[in-house]
Design a protein around this motif. Structure first.
Motif, PDB file in Angstrom:
ATOM      1  N   GLU A 230       0.738  -1.208  -0.038  1.00 50.49           N
ATOM      2  CA  GLU A 230      -0.151  -0.318   0.032  1.00 50.49           C
ATOM      3  C   GLU A 230       0.762   1.339   0.120  1.00 50.49           C
ATOM      4  O   GLU A 230       0.382   2.041   0.357  1.00 50.49           O
ATOM      5  N   TYR A 462      -5.943  -0.419 -10.159  1.00 49.73           N
ATOM      6  CA  TYR A 462      -5.052   0.057  -8.759  1.00 49.73           C
ATOM      7  C   TYR A 462      -4.027   0.724  -9.071  1.00 49.73           C
ATOM      8  O   TYR A 462      -4.153   2.389  -7.927  1.00 49.73           O
ATOM      9  N   ALA A 465      -4.607   4.503 -10.074  1.00 48.62           N
ATOM     10  CA  ALA A 465      -5.436   5.221  -9.188  1.00 48.62           C
ATOM     11  C   ALA A 465      -4.257   5.449  -8.461  1.00 48.62           C
ATOM     12  O   ALA A 465      -4.864   7.138  -7.758  1.00 48.62           O
ATOM     13  N   GLN A 469      -3.549   9.552  -7.579  1.00 48.83           N
ATOM     14  CA  GLN A 469      -3.976  10.207  -6.672  1.00 48.83           C
ATOM     15  C   GLN A 469      -2.833  10.969  -6.383  1.00 48.83           C
ATOM     16  O   GLN A 469      -2.619  11.799  -5.186  1.00 48.83           O
ATOM     17  N   TYR A 481      -9.709   3.588  -8.560  1.00 47.68           N
ATOM     18  CA  TYR A 481     -10.119   2.726  -7.824  1.00 47.68           C
ATOM     19  C   TYR A 481     -11.812   2.321  -7.928  1.00 47.68           C
ATOM     20  O   TYR A 481     -11.889   0.683  -8.062  1.00 47.68           O
ATOM     21  N   GLU A 482     -12.915   3.042  -9.348  1.00 53.88           N
ATOM     22  CA  GLU A 482     -13.771   2.470  -8.969  1.00 53.88           C
ATOM     23  C   GLU A 482     -13.481   0.745  -9.943  1.00 53.88           C
ATOM     24  O   GLU A 482     -14.481   0.278  -9.848  1.00 53.88           O
ATOM     25  N   VAL A 494      -8.370  -1.970  -2.188  1.00 52.58           N
ATOM     26  CA  VAL A 494      -8.731  -0.954  -2.763  1.00 52.58           C
ATOM     27  C   VAL A 494     -10.366  -0.676  -1.706  1.00 52.58           C
ATOM     28  O   VAL A 494     -10.310   0.528  -2.530  1.00 52.58           O
ATOM     29  N   ALA A 497      -8.959   2.379  -0.055  1.00 57.42           N
ATOM     30  CA  ALA A 497      -8.002   3.115  -0.999  1.00 57.42           C
ATOM     31  C   ALA A 497      -8.799   4.104  -1.578  1.00 57.42           C
ATOM     32  O   ALA A 497      -9.231   5.408  -1.560  1.00 57.42           O
ATOM     33  N   LEU A 498     -10.065   3.516  -1.762  1.00 54.46           N
ATOM     34  CA  LEU A 498     -11.041   4.452  -2.305  1.00 54.46           C
ATOM     35  C   LEU A 498     -11.813   5.253  -1.844  1.00 54.46           C
ATOM     36  O   LEU A 498     -12.228   6.404  -1.723  1.00 54.46           O
TER      37      LEU A 498
END
Length: 610
Positions: A230, A462, A465, A469, A481-482, A494, A497-498
């Motif tokens: 992460e 991922y 995203a 970000q 992310y979606e 995820v 993260a989202l």
């Protein structure tokens, strides 16, 4: 910021390196016409230098070769065999074709050297004068680089069955260090060398692989290993072993960081010998006091999705390309396929339209795959297109074909499946105006390319995203992310993260929904509890926020921020005494924690009457 790191365990048996089978660190002579032999060819003057330089690294007592070639008697006994395998270039095993770009430690014999060997055998394999004999190479019986600073040994051995298919096994080796260390070299000792096809090491900073073991230290099966993290920490070094590999020492400034709590995962490809064998590998670590100042990155060009090879097909072609978004220096290259691989070509097409052949293997042989390091870094400017083109032979005429008669073959993790991978180690050129880690631009370009090929690629969505970000492009980051969440709807990482991205964007209710899903999927997930606490606090739901921060401090008692936030939530619901204790704990962990100091002082300051 979050990112997912995924590396194929097909850095087959992901990690320090050199050419396969043969004494490295010596360049092969320039190709030339065979000499005319007007004098007696002798072992001591003419043959020993060739064997010592190109063959002895494997062919010595205790080496990977089946017999030694360090003495005249050894060479004479196997003279006709040596002549045959060198004439056909079966030995020494060096797959790349000659090209303008030179590899370090090349093992290719010149035409003249091959002719000399043939003539020596034809003349009766004469020994010659002892005064002509060069110094015999020495090979350490123990660690090749001397005593390691730290030795890691598998906690439990793996029992290799007497028969059956190739075996892939992963040994988790925790690194017992209390602070960050810098690794300059690694020496892999796989146990019984003659049973191990190849091995590689993956760096698991999050200890994510431990969950795959049935019992601690037991290891787990599988060839392609994916590690998720992460934080942005892309794979950077080839940690790879093959018979004959000489341990590689990283140049100053390019050591590999190892943190407290890191596991090394040793991925090994083993082949049954006809009897049950016990495999107990170990790894020697060599540290340096010089931290990294240069940060390479591993990039992959691949097209496994295109692998669907009909039986009988002699020339099935797979290709892929990747455009570099920045200037880089190419340091090393690792092509990979399985038993059907035939011709493997990698090109760099430069912005001016010219091209460089990065590597070309006309006769692929899985048994002699290797990581190839360039003698000099290869500069590739921004806009260069990396192109791979692999062909496969699924006919009966392919002697390496594992299926008789040939069967349909697709991509997969078994040796009888296929792969189409090209790994590149690149070092971004320094650009003071970039303003961010240039590896992020590489990661973003790589992710976008993979999404173009496969819209269901979870890792690509991922990673893209996370890069977006980091650059503050929140709206697009949320969409990526979606997209990742649609591939793995319940995935805690995820969802967290989202949720964090939504919270940053001010979409608090949506953030709480996602973060709650993350906590449900992974109740022991510190980040999800911490983020959910922040989201609830931002809506004034301090009692619920305190519950989440309390869970976070239980999961990580040494996090000062979680302690300080728990103190703030408790203070807002009137639990002053308990709030003070958590502020004090935050200051114990971090004496400079401004929020904890300010709020604690505010609670302890005497009330002033109005």
């Amino acid at each position: 910021m979050t990112s997912v790191r995924a590396i194929a365990g097909c850095l087959p048996a992901m990690a320090l390196v050199a050419a396969a089978a043969g004494l490295t660190a010596v360049l092969a002579p320039t190709e030339s016409e065979p000499a005319s032999f007007e004098q007696q060819v002798t072992f001591n003057r003419d043959i020993a230098p060739i064997l010592f330089r190109n063959c002895a690294a494997c062919h010595h007592s205790g080496g990977a070769g089946p017999f030694s070639l360090l003495t005249y008697q050894d060479a004479k006994q196997h003279g006709r065999q040596i002549a045959a395998v060198t004439r056909t270039r079966l030995m020494p095993p060096w797959l790349p074709e000659p090209g303008n770009l030179k590899f370090a430690d090349e093992l290719r014999l010149s035409d003249q050297e091959i002719a000399t060997i043939q003539e020596w055998v034809q003349q009766g394999a004469v020994e010659g004068s002892l005064s002509d004999l060069p110094a015999r190479p020495e090979f350490a019986e123990g660690w090749e680089l001397g005593k390691p600073d730290l030795v890691l040994t598998a906690r439990k051995p793996f029992v290799l069955p007497a028969s059956g298919t190739d075996q892939y096994w992963n040994f988790i080796l925790p690194v017992p260090i209390s602070q960050t260390r810098w690794l300059k070299s690694i020496e892999i000792r796989p146990g019984q060398k003659h049973l191990v096809h190849h091995a590689n090491v993956l760096v698991d900073r999050a200890q994510a692989s431990r969950g795959r073991e049935k019992a601690p230290g037991s290891g787990f099966g599988g060839m392609e290993i994916r590690l998720e993290s992460e934080v942005f920490d892309p794979d950077s070094h080839f940690l790879f072993w093959k018979p004959g590999t000489i341990p590689y020492v990283e140049p100053d400034g390019m050591a590999l960081r190892l943190d407290k709590g890191t596991d090394l995962v040793l991925n090994m490809h083993m082949q049954p010998s006809g009897k049950s064998e016990v495999i107990l590998p170990s790894i020697g670590l060599y540290f340096t006091d010089q931290p990294a100042t240069m940060y390479p990155m591993l990039l992959q060009v691949e097209n496994d999705a295109a692998l669907d090879i009909p039986p009988g097909e002699k020339n099935f072609v797979v290709s892929d390309t990747l455009t570099l978004p920045i200037d880089v220096d190419l340091l090393a290259i690792y092509p990979h396929a399985h038993y059907l691989g035939k011709d493997m070509l990698a090109l760099a097409i430069l912005p001016d339209g010219t091209s460089k052949t990065l590597i070309h293997i006309k006769q692929w042989d899985l048994n002699w795959q290797a990581v190839y390091r360039y003698a000099e870094p290869v500069f590739l400017p921004k806009g260069t297109v990396i192109s791979m083109k692999y062909s496969y032979d699924n006919s009966e005429g392919n002697r390496a074909n594992p299926n008789h008669p040939p069967q349909r073959v697709t991509a997969g993790n078994r040796a009888s499946d296929e792969m189409a991978h090209l790994w590149l180690q690149v070092l971004p050129r320094h650009n003071p105006e970039a303003g961010s880690d240039p590896r992020m631009l590489l990661q973003e370009a790589w992710a976008r390319h993979n999404i173009e090929k496969d819209s269901s690629d979870f890792e690509a969505h991922y990673n893209l995203a996370a890069m977006l970000q980091a650059r503050g492009v929140l709206e697009e980051a949320v969409k990526e992310y979606e997209s990742a969440l649609r591939v793995r709807p319940r995935d805690g990482v995820v969802n967290n993260a989202l949720g964090g991205a939504l919270l940053t964007a001010g979409r608090v209710d949506e953030a709480i929904l996602r973060l709650s899903a993350a906590v449900k999927d992974r109740p022991d997930y510190f980040d999800a509890h911490y983020n959910l606490g922040n989201a609830l606090a931002s809506k004034g739901e301090f009692r619920a926020a305190a519950d989440q921060f309390r869970s976070a401090t239980r999961l990580n008692p040494d996090d000062a921020d979680a302690e300080a936030n728990l103190g703030s939530a408790l203070a807002r619901i009137g639990h002053i005494s308990e709030a003070k204790s958590h502020y004090r704990r935050a200051l114990e962990l971090n004496p400079g924690h401004a929020l904890a100091r300010e709020n604690l002082d505010g609670l302890e300051r005497p009330l002033v009457s109005r």
